[in-house]
Scaffold this motif. Structure first.
Motif, PDB file in Angstrom:
ATOM      1  N   ALA A  71      52.277  38.040  41.211  1.00  0.00           N
ATOM      2  CA  ALA A  71      51.566  36.802  40.858  1.00  0.00           C
ATOM      3  C   ALA A  71      51.389  36.766  39.338  1.00  0.00           C
ATOM      4  N   PRO A  72      51.476  35.582  38.730  1.00  0.00           N
ATOM      5  CA  PRO A  72      51.260  35.516  37.279  1.00  0.00           C
ATOM      6  C   PRO A  72      49.795  35.782  36.940  1.00  0.00           C
ATOM      7  N   ALA A  73      49.566  36.365  35.783  1.00  0.00           N
ATOM      8  CA  ALA A  73      48.185  36.681  35.392  1.00  0.00           C
ATOM      9  C   ALA A  73      47.366  35.407  35.139  1.00  0.00           C
ATOM     10  N   THR A 133      41.530  33.610  37.381  1.00  0.00           N
ATOM     11  CA  THR A 133      40.648  32.514  36.955  1.00  0.00           C
ATOM     12  C   THR A 133      39.587  32.301  38.032  1.00  0.00           C
ATOM     13  N   ALA A 134      38.368  31.956  37.621  1.00  0.00           N
ATOM     14  CA  ALA A 134      37.248  31.885  38.569  1.00  0.00           C
ATOM     15  C   ALA A 134      37.573  30.954  39.737  1.00  0.00           C
ATOM     16  N   GLY A 135      37.326  31.437  40.927  1.00  0.00           N
ATOM     17  CA  GLY A 135      37.528  30.636  42.133  1.00  0.00           C
ATOM     18  C   GLY A 135      38.855  30.894  42.816  1.00  0.00           C
ATOM     19  N   SER A 136      39.778  31.614  42.160  1.00  0.00           N
ATOM     20  CA  SER A 136      41.075  31.819  42.820  1.00  0.00           C
ATOM     21  C   SER A 136      40.933  32.745  44.025  1.00  0.00           C
ATOM     22  N   GLY A 137      39.949  33.626  44.020  1.00  0.00           N
ATOM     23  CA  GLY A 137      39.687  34.457  45.191  1.00  0.00           C
ATOM     24  C   GLY A 137      39.112  33.635  46.345  1.00  0.00           C
ATOM     25  N   ASP A 138      38.341  32.615  46.012  1.00  0.00           N
ATOM     26  CA  ASP A 138      37.806  31.732  47.058  1.00  0.00           C
ATOM     27  C   ASP A 138      38.951  30.969  47.734  1.00  0.00           C
ATOM     28  N   VAL A 139      39.945  30.588  46.929  1.00  0.00           N
ATOM     29  CA  VAL A 139      41.146  29.943  47.478  1.00  0.00           C
ATOM     30  C   VAL A 139      41.858  30.905  48.428  1.00  0.00           C
ATOM     31  N   LEU A 158      51.850  34.079  49.322  1.00  0.00           N
ATOM     32  CA  LEU A 158      51.904  32.613  49.148  1.00  0.00           C
ATOM     33  C   LEU A 158      50.966  32.133  48.034  1.00  0.00           C
ATOM     34  N   HIS A 159      49.807  32.751  47.978  1.00  0.00           N
ATOM     35  CA  HIS A 159      48.799  32.447  46.949  1.00  0.00           C
ATOM     36  C   HIS A 159      49.397  32.720  45.566  1.00  0.00           C
ATOM     37  N   GLY A 160      50.089  33.848  45.441  1.00  0.00           N
ATOM     38  CA  GLY A 160      50.720  34.191  44.163  1.00  0.00           C
ATOM     39  C   GLY A 160      51.865  33.245  43.833  1.00  0.00           C
ATOM     40  N   LEU A 173      42.098  44.813  48.623  1.00  0.00           N
ATOM     41  CA  LEU A 173      41.525  44.933  47.273  1.00  0.00           C
ATOM     42  C   LEU A 173      42.325  44.036  46.327  1.00  0.00           C
ATOM     43  N   LYS A 174      41.645  42.998  45.805  1.00  0.00           N
ATOM     44  CA  LYS A 174      42.326  42.023  44.957  1.00  0.00           C
ATOM     45  C   LYS A 174      42.582  42.593  43.566  1.00  0.00           C
ATOM     46  N   GLY A 175      43.630  42.084  42.922  1.00  0.00           N
ATOM     47  CA  GLY A 175      43.953  42.513  41.572  1.00  0.00           C
ATOM     48  C   GLY A 175      45.336  42.006  41.219  1.00  0.00           C
ATOM     49  N   SER A 176      45.860  42.450  40.085  1.00  0.00           N
ATOM     50  CA  SER A 176      47.200  41.980  39.715  1.00  0.00           C
ATOM     51  C   SER A 176      48.215  42.477  40.743  1.00  0.00           C
ATOM     52  N   ARG A 177      47.979  43.656  41.289  1.00  0.00           N
ATOM     53  CA  ARG A 177      48.711  44.112  42.475  1.00  0.00           C
ATOM     54  C   ARG A 177      47.673  44.333  43.565  1.00  0.00           C
ATOM     55  N   THR A 178      47.740  43.487  44.562  1.00  0.00           N
ATOM     56  CA  THR A 178      46.734  43.537  45.634  1.00  0.00           C
ATOM     57  C   THR A 178      47.150  44.572  46.672  1.00  0.00           C
ATOM     58  N   VAL A 179      46.191  45.377  47.095  1.00  0.00           N
ATOM     59  CA  VAL A 179      46.462  46.451  48.065  1.00  0.00           C
ATOM     60  C   VAL A 179      45.773  46.109  49.384  1.00  0.00           C
TER      61      VAL A 179
HETATM   62  N1  LIG Z   1      45.997  40.045  36.247  1.00  0.00           N
HETATM   63  C1  LIG Z   1      46.190  39.404  37.404  1.00  0.00           C
HETATM   64  N2  LIG Z   1      47.415  38.978  37.756  1.00  0.00           N
HETATM   65  C2  LIG Z   1      47.616  38.314  38.911  1.00  0.00           C
HETATM   66  N3  LIG Z   1      46.624  37.999  39.795  1.00  0.00           N
HETATM   67  C3  LIG Z   1      45.388  38.412  39.498  1.00  0.00           C
HETATM   68  C4  LIG Z   1      45.087  39.126  38.303  1.00  0.00           C
HETATM   69  N4  LIG Z   1      43.766  39.388  38.287  1.00  0.00           N
HETATM   70  C5  LIG Z   1      43.249  38.856  39.418  1.00  0.00           C
HETATM   71  N5  LIG Z   1      44.223  38.280  40.154  1.00  0.00           N
HETATM   72  C6  LIG Z   1      44.042  37.571  41.439  1.00  0.00           C
HETATM   73  O1  LIG Z   1      43.111  36.502  41.218  1.00  0.00           O
HETATM   74  C7  LIG Z   1      42.210  36.400  42.315  1.00  0.00           C
HETATM   75  C8  LIG Z   1      40.788  36.617  41.789  1.00  0.00           C
HETATM   76  O2  LIG Z   1      39.887  36.721  42.842  1.00  0.00           O
HETATM   77  P1  LIG Z   1      38.339  37.026  42.606  1.00  0.00           P
HETATM   78  O3  LIG Z   1      38.187  38.134  41.647  1.00  0.00           O
HETATM   79  O4  LIG Z   1      37.714  37.128  43.945  1.00  0.00           O
HETATM   80  O5  LIG Z   1      37.860  35.699  41.868  1.00  0.00           O
HETATM   81  P2  LIG Z   1      36.698  34.676  42.261  1.00  0.00           P
HETATM   82  O6  LIG Z   1      35.576  35.491  42.855  1.00  0.00           O
HETATM   83  O7  LIG Z   1      36.321  34.049  40.969  1.00  0.00           O
HETATM   84  O8  LIG Z   1      37.260  33.705  43.239  1.00  0.00           O
HETATM   85  C9  LIG Z   1      42.670  37.415  43.339  1.00  0.00           C
HETATM   86  O9  LIG Z   1      43.555  36.810  44.262  1.00  0.00           O
HETATM   87  C10 LIG Z   1      43.407  38.456  42.487  1.00  0.00           C
HETATM   88  O10 LIG Z   1      44.375  39.170  43.227  1.00  0.00           O
END
Ligand SMILES: Nc1ncnc2c1ncn2[C@@H]1O[C@H](COP(=O)(O)OP(=O)(O)O)[C@@H](O)[C@H]1O
Ligand SMILES: NC(=O)C1=CN([C@@H]2O[C@H](COP(=O)(O)OP(=O)(O)OC[C@H]3O[C@@H](n4cnc5c(N)ncnc54)[C@H](OP(=O)(O)O)[C@@H]3O)[C@@H](O)[C@H]2O)[C@@H](O)CC1
Length: 283
Positions: free
Chosen positions: A200-202, A206-212, A239-241, A180-186
């Motif tokens: 990871a920094p907030a 940004t759009a597309g970072s999940g695709d990366v 590594l992504h962070g 589960l993606k987020g500022s703290r990924t589980v």
């Molecule tokens: N506040 C946050 N701080 C750090 N990382 C974040 C934060 N919010 C989202 N992320 C990370 O950014 C990425 C966003 O992925 P996602 O929501 O799938 O975006 P997209 O669909 O646009 O690629 C994930 O790796 C998530 O863990």
């Protein structure tokens, strides 16, 4: 118990290629991602898989021209053919509502195979009937939809305890690894201890970072397909962070002794910062 994933955990998994390696042994990543509506997601995942150290990237999705324009190193074909893929990435940049029969058949074949699959965005609805080893990578909205599709109760994602419990339950129901993606990924595997990755920094939101991220996970699994999927996925998130921290100028700290404020980045910046993040851990 909840395991907090560290830099040292990530370093342990990385290895420098040796004279015995070839492009295949370094890891073959297959991506069936992107579409006419979202070609960029395919470009981002492919770029990330290469930049995270894959030896060979195969692309079989619907955004071939965009992918090749950015990364001509990529082998683009309709099917994998004889290429032995070490990890698949599917779903990023696709929409289940616009999936045709041909696409469904191709995805279901991948999801019935023996090779691990990173399942993102528009392919998450297919996970319930899959038998391949999988890492599902929903963001919060997709996680809610996934749970609803499985007949699981809606969870309040406001607290970390609830997020962890929800991920553990979903992983157990699917017999798969769920991230589960987020500022703290589980992350939780079907029966392992859950893992959390923060730091990871907030700027990474940004759009597309999940695709990366999908491409990075694919590359780390393909580098060692026998490794536990949750472990490869956790190292990829770390590594992504770290790449995001380097790209946004947060990694160096500030003259005041705290963390630097940094600056905006785009998803491609994160992919491009991956080699530096890996080199930093290997040195
Ligand atoms: N506040 C946050 N701080 C750090 N990382 C974040 C934060 N919010 C989202 N992320 C990370 O950014 C990425 C966003 O992925 P996602 O929501 O799938 O975006 P997209 O669909 O646009 O690629 C994930 O790796 C998530 O863990
Ligand atoms: N360059 C490219 O090609 C890119 C392509 N991309 C591709 O786009 C496709 C769609 O993916 P997506 O994540 O954009 O939309 P989607 O799956 O419908 O999820 C939305 C859910 O999030 C939640 N939500 C919370 N806050 C919200 C807000 N402010 N604005 C809107 N929603 C908000 C909201 O939940 P709600 O709050 O409504 O309950 C909703 O459930 C996918 O294939 C992806 O790979 C992207 O990666 C971008 C770069």
């Amino acid at each position: 118990m909840l395991r907090e994933w560290t830099r040292a955990d990530t370093s342990e998994l990385l290895r420098v290629p040796t004279a015995d390696d070839d492009k295949y042994s370094r890891g073959v990543v297959g991506l069936r991602t992107g579409s006419a509506s979202y070609p960029g997601a395919a470009v981002l995942g492919v770029e990330a898989a290469w930049r995270a150290g894959a030896g060979y990237v195969l692309y079989t999705g619907g955004a071939r021209d965009a992918v090749l324009a950015r990364r001509p190193e990529t082998v683009a074909r309709d099917e994998a053919g004889r290429t032995r893929v070490g990890a698949w990435v599917i779903g990023s940049g696709t929409d289940a509502e616009h999936r045709d029969e041909r696409e469904r058949t191709a995805l279901e074949e991948i999801l019935r195979g023996d090779v691990a699959v990173v399942v993102d965005a528009g392919a998450l609805d297919l996970a319930a009937h899959a038998t391949a080893p999988m890492v599902l990578t929903p963001h919060a909205g997709e996680f809610r939809r996934l749970r609803a599709g499985l007949g699981l109760e809606d969870v309040d994602l406001a607290t970390e305890d609830a997020r962890v419990a929800g991920v553990v339950e979903t992983a157990s129901r699917l017999g798969a690894t769920v991230l589960l993606k987020g500022s703290r990924t589980v992350i939780a595997g079907p029966d392992g201890e859950p893992i959390v990755i923060g730091d990871a920094p907030a700027w990474l939101s940004t759009a597309g970072s999940g695709d990366v991220l999908g491409g990075v996970i694919g590359a780390l699994i393909a580098a060692d397909p026998a490794r536990t999927l949750a472990v490869s996925a956790a190292a990829a998130v770390w590594l992504h962070g770290r790449a995001a921290a380097r790209a946004s100028g947060v990694a160096g700290g500030s003259s005041a002794g705290g963390r630097a404020a940094g600056h905006p980045i785009v998803a491609l910046d994160v992919a491009e910062a991956l080699p530096g993040a890996i080199g930093e851990l290997l040195s």
